[in-house]
Design a protein around this motif. Sequence first.
Motif, PDB file in Angstrom:
ATOM      1  N   GLN A  61     -16.787  11.998   4.275  1.00  0.00           N
ATOM      2  CA  GLN A  61     -17.803  11.041   5.209  1.00  0.00           C
ATOM      3  C   GLN A  61     -16.639  10.232   6.043  1.00  0.00           C
ATOM      4  N   PRO A  62     -17.063   9.915   7.869  1.00  0.00           N
ATOM      5  CA  PRO A  62     -15.943   9.377   7.796  1.00  0.00           C
ATOM      6  C   PRO A  62     -17.182   7.745   7.753  1.00  0.00           C
ATOM      7  N   GLU A  63     -17.728   7.350   7.505  1.00  0.00           N
ATOM      8  CA  GLU A  63     -17.954   6.314   7.331  1.00  0.00           C
ATOM      9  C   GLU A  63     -19.496   6.153   6.501  1.00  0.00           C
ATOM     10  N   THR A  64     -20.039   5.290   5.674  1.00  0.00           N
ATOM     11  CA  THR A  64     -21.728   5.875   4.963  1.00  0.00           C
ATOM     12  C   THR A  64     -21.753   4.050   5.045  1.00  0.00           C
ATOM     13  N   GLU A  65     -23.036   3.973   5.420  1.00  0.00           N
ATOM     14  CA  GLU A  65     -23.453   2.101   5.718  1.00  0.00           C
ATOM     15  C   GLU A  65     -24.126   2.379   4.726  1.00  0.00           C
ATOM     16  N   TYR A  66     -24.483   1.256   3.836  1.00  0.00           N
ATOM     17  CA  TYR A  66     -25.316   0.823   3.377  1.00  0.00           C
ATOM     18  C   TYR A  66     -26.496  -0.369   3.040  1.00  0.00           C
ATOM     19  N   ARG A  67     -27.541  -0.222   3.702  1.00  0.00           N
ATOM     20  CA  ARG A  67     -28.361  -1.412   4.676  1.00  0.00           C
ATOM     21  C   ARG A  67     -29.630  -2.308   2.791  1.00  0.00           C
ATOM     22  N   ALA A  68     -29.855  -3.620   2.535  1.00  0.00           N
ATOM     23  CA  ALA A  68     -30.567  -4.383   2.051  1.00  0.00           C
ATOM     24  C   ALA A  68     -31.626  -3.976   3.199  1.00  0.00           C
ATOM     25  N   VAL A 113     -18.792   2.362   3.732  1.00  0.00           N
ATOM     26  CA  VAL A 113     -18.066   2.721   2.860  1.00  0.00           C
ATOM     27  C   VAL A 113     -17.326   3.570   3.964  1.00  0.00           C
ATOM     28  N   ARG A 114     -15.534   3.660   4.157  1.00  0.00           N
ATOM     29  CA  ARG A 114     -15.157   4.968   4.750  1.00  0.00           C
ATOM     30  C   ARG A 114     -13.760   5.254   4.034  1.00  0.00           C
ATOM     31  N   ARG A 115     -13.733   6.701   4.008  1.00  0.00           N
ATOM     32  CA  ARG A 115     -13.276   7.665   2.868  1.00  0.00           C
ATOM     33  C   ARG A 115     -11.680   8.074   4.313  1.00  0.00           C
ATOM     34  N   ASN A 116     -10.263   7.856   3.503  1.00  0.00           N
ATOM     35  CA  ASN A 116      -9.587   7.680   4.566  1.00  0.00           C
ATOM     36  C   ASN A 116      -8.272   8.673   3.264  1.00  0.00           C
ATOM     37  N   LYS A 117      -8.523   9.575   2.336  1.00  0.00           N
ATOM     38  CA  LYS A 117      -7.182   9.904   1.726  1.00  0.00           C
ATOM     39  C   LYS A 117      -5.935  10.249   1.714  1.00  0.00           C
ATOM     40  N   THR A 118      -5.780   9.623   1.166  1.00  0.00           N
ATOM     41  CA  THR A 118      -3.437   9.268   1.283  1.00  0.00           C
ATOM     42  C   THR A 118      -3.411  10.556   0.261  1.00  0.00           C
ATOM     43  N   PRO A 119      -2.419  12.265   1.319  1.00  0.00           N
ATOM     44  CA  PRO A 119      -2.146  12.741   1.587  1.00  0.00           C
ATOM     45  C   PRO A 119      -1.435  13.162   0.322  1.00  0.00           C
ATOM     46  N   LYS A 120      -1.728  14.160  -0.796  1.00  0.00           N
ATOM     47  CA  LYS A 120      -0.814  14.748  -1.505  1.00  0.00           C
ATOM     48  C   LYS A 120       0.661  14.627  -1.608  1.00  0.00           C
ATOM     49  N   TYR A 121       0.856  15.450  -0.076  1.00  0.00           N
ATOM     50  CA  TYR A 121       2.441  15.665  -0.031  1.00  0.00           C
ATOM     51  C   TYR A 121       2.907  14.891   1.279  1.00  0.00           C
ATOM     52  N   PRO A 122       3.877  15.168   1.103  1.00  0.00           N
ATOM     53  CA  PRO A 122       4.040  13.631   2.821  1.00  0.00           C
ATOM     54  C   PRO A 122       4.154  14.455   3.785  1.00  0.00           C
ATOM     55  N   GLY A 123       4.483  15.469   4.009  1.00  0.00           N
ATOM     56  CA  GLY A 123       4.449  15.915   5.450  1.00  0.00           C
ATOM     57  C   GLY A 123       6.556  16.150   6.102  1.00  0.00           C
ATOM     58  N   TYR A 124       6.208  16.302   7.352  1.00  0.00           N
ATOM     59  CA  TYR A 124       7.524  16.434   7.762  1.00  0.00           C
ATOM     60  C   TYR A 124       7.472  16.350   9.779  1.00  0.00           C
ATOM     61  N   GLY A 125       8.252  16.291   9.739  1.00  0.00           N
ATOM     62  CA  GLY A 125       8.145  15.831  11.161  1.00  0.00           C
ATOM     63  C   GLY A 125       7.715  14.790  11.741  1.00  0.00           C
ATOM     64  N   GLY A 126       7.569  13.963  13.122  1.00  0.00           N
ATOM     65  CA  GLY A 126       7.036  13.102  13.704  1.00  0.00           C
ATOM     66  C   GLY A 126       8.048  11.528  13.596  1.00  0.00           C
ATOM     67  N   TRP A 127       7.679  10.652  12.660  1.00  0.00           N
ATOM     68  CA  TRP A 127       8.327   9.705  12.199  1.00  0.00           C
ATOM     69  C   TRP A 127       8.750  10.065  11.253  1.00  0.00           C
ATOM     70  N   ASP A 128      10.193  10.894  11.063  1.00  0.00           N
ATOM     71  CA  ASP A 128      10.629  11.303  10.474  1.00  0.00           C
ATOM     72  C   ASP A 128      11.885  12.049  10.309  1.00  0.00           C
ATOM     73  N   SER A 129      13.024  11.825   9.555  1.00  0.00           N
ATOM     74  CA  SER A 129      14.397  12.596   9.703  1.00  0.00           C
ATOM     75  C   SER A 129      14.152  13.889  10.254  1.00  0.00           C
ATOM     76  N   PHE A 130      13.335  14.439   9.463  1.00  0.00           N
ATOM     77  CA  PHE A 130      13.291  15.326   9.737  1.00  0.00           C
ATOM     78  C   PHE A 130      14.145  15.923  11.149  1.00  0.00           C
ATOM     79  N   ASP A 131      13.876  15.971  12.311  1.00  0.00           N
ATOM     80  CA  ASP A 131      14.333  15.626  13.677  1.00  0.00           C
ATOM     81  C   ASP A 131      15.662  15.277  13.779  1.00  0.00           C
ATOM     82  N   THR A 132      16.489  15.169  12.909  1.00  0.00           N
ATOM     83  CA  THR A 132      17.599  14.081  12.955  1.00  0.00           C
ATOM     84  C   THR A 132      17.933  15.798  12.738  1.00  0.00           C
TER      85      THR A 132
END
Length: 465
Positions: free
Chosen positions: A397-404, A352-371
């Motif tokens: 938690q980056p990763e939780t592994e469950y094993r039989a 199980v690996r969590r990588n939560k989708t941000p609530k806010y979009p942010g700005y900058g980077g690959w974005d129209s902001f720099d234009t």
Amino acid sequence: MSQQPKKSRRSFLKKAIGTAIITSASTQVVANSKNVITLSQHFEPKKYAANDQVNIAVIGMGIMGFNNLKTTLQVPGVKLVGVCDLYTGRLERAKELYGKDLFTTRNYKEILDRKDVDAVIIATSDHWHDRISIDAMNKGKHVYCEKPMVHKLEEGAAVIATQKKTGKVFQVGSQGVSSIITDKAREVLASGVIGNLVLVETWNDRQGGLGAWQYSIPRDASKATVDWDNFLGDAPKVPFDPVRFFRWRNYQDYGTGMAGDLFVHLFSRLHAVTQSNGPNRIYATGGLRYWKDGRDVADIICGLYDYPATKTHSEFTLQMRVNFVDGSGGGGMLRLVGTDGVITLGGNSMKVRRNKTPKYPGYGGWDSFDTFTAAQQEEYKKWYLANHPPLPPEVLQPETEYRAPEGYNTDLHHHMNFYKGIRENAPIREDALFGMRAAGPAIAANKSLYERKVIHWDPEKAVEM
């Protein structure tokens, strides 16, 4: 899909994360170590009284017949009393392994007529599954039927109705449904840890002749040693062909191809995890790319399936693949991708690996902001901060592994559940309706492939619309 209660999600995270450290440097903080959790075994073989003994017979002693028998006899209180097959060599092999006095026959009805047979394992070619299952239940026998439950879409209703009418235990043989890893995945998904499910990716690839069903054919195969006419059953009448008999999976007259053999396993496990009844729209493509040995089924098939939202999951899309020409060496996986993480299932482990989708979009980077002009950038920053206040930090938690646990056997667990249903009237998860809800979309993939069209499916009734 309704959101999971915050308390439930928080309590699950607390158990999974342990002692991770939270800082205020970011709204998402990744813990440093990976958790590895060994699950406890859900079952322990136990002894039963003499009157709890279950007498079993096997109909169809091919690869799965012998393997199912080997597993089922590990369950305490199970006794083999007879086997049936259409090739005399397999009957002789059964006597070599299980005693010269073992009852053997080429006629499955002789098995069903025996008063000392309580249950049967059906491991024949696919085109005999429905008829023998129905006959067995009507004769008062409990049934463990290999997957897929049926050969054709229209055959499912009669099997379901017969189980309901007779009240006999009926279980389909997709072992992953009983796995403790499957159970844990269902718990994790239901907790909401990965957010809303949006995509499932699954595949089961192989490389080599045996994986592509080029099974060995005995040198004594002939009309004298093989009951060819009985094998054909309701299939088209053709002259004796040992290749079609021993490699029946390669022919649509007797088998269901890659979809019926392997898609159905993937569907079964997915439905057990998601508590889903199935998709409502099905499309498949593929073809015969390499194994041009006379077969009339594909050696690569890809399916796309749309699942409607239910009480247990959001709407999602499934992409499924089986490739018998896999130059990477083969392998399989089941990945459930959510808005906030992913669950990846292997055979006896799950990550199980969590990588939560941000609530806010942010700005900058690959974005129209720099234009923007410098003045507009400053104005936008002020607007953004005013309308997107900082969020409290959250530990991921980056990763939780469950094993039989070591030595855990999913196949044995599945067989034990079958006998628990017989002895204790315990509910059977993979009953006839569940079996058809897995077999139906798989077989519908074949129909979509060969007829080149979208199939509309009713997941509740398990019938084509």
